[in-house]
Design an enzyme around this catalytic site. Structure first.
Site, PDB file in Angstrom:
ATOM      1  N   LYS A  14       0.843  -1.216   0.000  1.00 60.14           N
ATOM      2  CA  LYS A  14       0.000   0.000   0.000  1.00 60.14           C
ATOM      3  C   LYS A  14       0.879   1.267   0.000  1.00 60.14           C
ATOM      4  O   LYS A  14       0.657   2.181  -0.776  1.00 60.14           O
ATOM      5  CB  LYS A  14      -0.935   0.002   1.224  1.00 60.14           C
ATOM      6  N   ARG A  90      -9.886  -0.091   7.945  1.00 63.77           N
ATOM      7  CA  ARG A  90      -9.395  -1.442   8.237  1.00 63.77           C
ATOM      8  C   ARG A  90     -10.453  -2.289   8.928  1.00 63.77           C
ATOM      9  O   ARG A  90     -10.201  -3.450   9.250  1.00 63.77           O
ATOM     10  CB  ARG A  90      -8.160  -1.359   9.115  1.00 63.77           C
ATOM     11  N   ARG A 128      11.708  -6.324   5.112  1.00 59.59           N
ATOM     12  CA  ARG A 128      11.578  -4.917   5.511  1.00 59.59           C
ATOM     13  C   ARG A 128      12.090  -4.737   6.938  1.00 59.59           C
ATOM     14  O   ARG A 128      12.706  -3.745   7.276  1.00 59.59           O
ATOM     15  CB  ARG A 128      10.109  -4.474   5.402  1.00 59.59           C
ATOM     16  N   ARG A 134      10.831  -1.368  12.608  1.00 56.57           N
ATOM     17  CA  ARG A 134       9.437  -1.440  13.067  1.00 56.57           C
ATOM     18  C   ARG A 134       9.241  -2.603  14.023  1.00 56.57           C
ATOM     19  O   ARG A 134       9.656  -3.729  13.754  1.00 56.57           O
ATOM     20  CB  ARG A 134       8.490  -1.585  11.863  1.00 56.57           C
ATOM     21  N   ARG A 145      -0.774 -10.157  12.778  1.00 54.28           N
ATOM     22  CA  ARG A 145      -1.351  -9.128  11.910  1.00 54.28           C
ATOM     23  C   ARG A 145      -2.135  -9.754  10.758  1.00 54.28           C
ATOM     24  O   ARG A 145      -3.163  -9.222  10.340  1.00 54.28           O
ATOM     25  CB  ARG A 145      -0.232  -8.226  11.350  1.00 54.28           C
TER      26      ARG A 145
HETATM   27  P1  B4P Z   1       4.628  -1.696   2.074  1.00 57.61           P
HETATM   28  O1  B4P Z   1       4.291  -0.867   0.889  1.00 57.61           O
HETATM   29  O2  B4P Z   1       5.476  -1.056   3.126  1.00 57.61           O
HETATM   30  O3  B4P Z   1       3.346  -2.365   2.753  1.00 57.61           O
HETATM   31  P2  B4P Z   1       2.039  -1.781   3.433  1.00 57.61           P
HETATM   32  O4  B4P Z   1       0.923  -2.561   2.816  1.00 57.61           O
HETATM   33  O5  B4P Z   1       1.990  -0.284   3.281  1.00 57.61           O
HETATM   34  O6  B4P Z   1       2.320  -2.079   4.974  1.00 57.61           O
HETATM   35  P3  B4P Z   1       1.581  -2.359   6.335  1.00 57.61           P
HETATM   36  O7  B4P Z   1       0.191  -2.873   6.124  1.00 57.61           O
HETATM   37  O8  B4P Z   1       2.555  -3.228   7.045  1.00 57.61           O
HETATM   38  O9  B4P Z   1       1.572  -1.043   7.204  1.00 57.61           O
HETATM   39  P4  B4P Z   1       0.614   0.037   7.825  1.00 57.61           P
HETATM   40  O10 B4P Z   1       1.577   1.122   8.054  1.00 57.61           O
HETATM   41  O11 B4P Z   1      -0.583   0.343   7.000  1.00 57.61           O
HETATM   42  O12 B4P Z   1       5.369  -2.979   1.488  1.00 57.61           O
HETATM   43  C1  B4P Z   1       5.924  -3.950   2.337  1.00 57.61           C
HETATM   44  C2  B4P Z   1       7.299  -4.383   1.852  1.00 57.61           C
HETATM   45  O13 B4P Z   1       7.181  -5.072   0.606  1.00 57.61           O
HETATM   46  C3  B4P Z   1       8.260  -3.233   1.593  1.00 57.61           C
HETATM   47  O14 B4P Z   1       9.514  -3.576   2.080  1.00 57.61           O
HETATM   48  C4  B4P Z   1       8.298  -3.089   0.068  1.00 57.61           C
HETATM   49  O15 B4P Z   1       9.539  -2.632  -0.399  1.00 57.61           O
HETATM   50  C5  B4P Z   1       8.009  -4.498  -0.389  1.00 57.61           C
HETATM   51  N1  B4P Z   1       7.194  -4.520  -1.622  1.00 57.61           N
HETATM   52  C6  B4P Z   1       6.120  -3.722  -1.913  1.00 57.61           C
HETATM   53  N2  B4P Z   1       5.615  -4.036  -3.110  1.00 57.61           N
HETATM   54  C7  B4P Z   1       6.384  -5.081  -3.593  1.00 57.61           C
HETATM   55  C8  B4P Z   1       6.347  -5.855  -4.821  1.00 57.61           C
HETATM   56  N3  B4P Z   1       5.434  -5.633  -5.778  1.00 57.61           N
HETATM   57  N4  B4P Z   1       7.258  -6.852  -4.955  1.00 57.61           N
HETATM   58  C9  B4P Z   1       8.185  -7.078  -3.992  1.00 57.61           C
HETATM   59  N5  B4P Z   1       8.285  -6.374  -2.847  1.00 57.61           N
HETATM   60  C10 B4P Z   1       7.384  -5.386  -2.644  1.00 57.61           C
HETATM   61  O16 B4P Z   1       0.046  -0.523   9.249  1.00 57.61           O
HETATM   62  C11 B4P Z   1       0.826  -0.761  10.412  1.00 57.61           C
HETATM   63  C12 B4P Z   1      -0.027  -0.943  11.693  1.00 57.61           C
HETATM   64  O17 B4P Z   1      -0.681   0.324  12.051  1.00 57.61           O
HETATM   65  C13 B4P Z   1      -1.218  -1.920  11.608  1.00 57.61           C
HETATM   66  O18 B4P Z   1      -0.828  -3.261  11.833  1.00 57.61           O
HETATM   67  C14 B4P Z   1      -2.161  -1.387  12.757  1.00 57.61           C
HETATM   68  O19 B4P Z   1      -1.747  -1.823  14.012  1.00 57.61           O
HETATM   69  C15 B4P Z   1      -1.978   0.124  12.665  1.00 57.61           C
HETATM   70  N6  B4P Z   1      -3.040   0.766  11.836  1.00 57.61           N
HETATM   71  C16 B4P Z   1      -2.824   1.383  10.637  1.00 57.61           C
HETATM   72  N7  B4P Z   1      -4.001   1.831  10.123  1.00 57.61           N
HETATM   73  C17 B4P Z   1      -4.981   1.478  11.004  1.00 57.61           C
HETATM   74  C18 B4P Z   1      -6.407   1.634  11.025  1.00 57.61           C
HETATM   75  N8  B4P Z   1      -7.057   2.226  10.007  1.00 57.61           N
HETATM   76  N9  B4P Z   1      -7.100   1.146  12.090  1.00 57.61           N
HETATM   77  C19 B4P Z   1      -6.472   0.564  13.111  1.00 57.61           C
HETATM   78  N10 B4P Z   1      -5.115   0.373  13.173  1.00 57.61           N
HETATM   79  C20 B4P Z   1      -4.364   0.818  12.111  1.00 57.61           C
END
Ligand code: B4P
Length: 191
Positions: A14, A90, A128, A134, A145
């Site tokens: 994302k 979420r 990551r 993190r 998660r």
């Molecule tokens: P990211 O791009 O970092 O993944 P993400 O989906 O944004 O991350 P996440 O769900 O963990 O985090 P969030 O901050 O929302 O990609 C992951 C890795 O993969 C990276 O290293 C990237 O380089 C690699 N990658 C990406 N695309 C790739 C591809 N195509 N091929 C290969 N590698 C690839 O959430 C964190 C926490 O915050 C949650 O667990 C929760 O506790 C809290 N939170 C956030 N929003 C909330 C909400 N609305 N309600 C309640 N709690 C919430």
């Protein structure tokens, strides 16, 4: 306004895809994960509370998250081209609240669902974790998660599917190939 919700399991990309979208379309980006991590970094009492929740792989309460989004929407400038909601909603309760908050402002949003196989998700987050610092990028928390995702977040996709405001894409491809799919959808939504 072009408002999109990037939804997907933890590690589905994302944040990665949001950066590409901002660069091409100039949308405002709201990552709830980034906002929560900034609060933890600031070391406030609220940040300490949030840290304990995120480190266990749980979700922050709907009330807190909905208040945060309402505040963000109030702060949008008049010339905003649109918003990427990254990591919100979420839960179905958050989705219902977002729909109501947007309707009040004559806005709506379309959900783009990043579908990625579980083994890749785990590998990406472990990778990551080597540099992210993190607290939630370790195997035990990642598994937690993913369970929380299946139980609480997966139904959000159905909510938008029922409203015919839903696109699913294959997130197992390279970052550029994933973006190409999102770009096609955004071109359709723009017109
Ligand atoms: P990211 O791009 O970092 O993944 P993400 O989906 O944004 O991350 P996440 O769900 O963990 O985090 P969030 O901050 O929302 O990609 C992951 C890795 O993969 C990276 O290293 C990237 O380089 C690699 N990658 C990406 N695309 C790739 C591809 N195509 N091929 C290969 N590698 C690839 O959430 C964190 C926490 O915050 C949650 O667990 C929760 O506790 C809290 N939170 C956030 N929003 C909330 C909400 N609305 N309600 C309640 N709690 C919430």
């Amino acid at each position: 306004m072009l408002n999109i919700i990037l939804c997907g399991a933890p590690g589905s990309g994302k944040g990665t895809q949001s950066d590409f979208i901002v660069e091409k379309y100039g949308l405002s980006h709201l990552s709830t994960g980034d906002v929560l991590r900034a609060e933890i970094k600031a070391g406030t009492p609220l940040g300490k509370e949030i840290d304990a929740i995120i480190s266990k792989g749980q979700l922050v309460s709907d009330d807190k998250m909905i208040a945060l989004i309402e505040h963000f929407l109030d702060s949008l400038s008049k010339d905003c081209k649109g918003v990427i909601f990254d990591g919100f909603p979420r839960t179905v309760a958050q989705a219902e609240a977002l729909t109501a908050m947007l309707a009040k402002r004559n806005m709506s949003a379309t959900l783009i669902d990043l579908m990625v196989e579980e083994q890749s998700l785990i590998e990406r987050m472990i990778n990551r974790g080597k540099t992210s610092g993190r607290a939630d990028d370790n195997l035990e928390t990642i598994k937690q998660r993913l369970q929380v995702f299946h139980r609480q977040t997966a139904p959000v996709a159905d909510f938008y599917l029922e409203q015919r405001n839903y696109f699913a894409i294959n997130g197992n491809k390279s970052m550029q190939q994933v973006f190409a799919q999102i770009d096609n959808i955004l071109q359709i939504l723009k017109h």
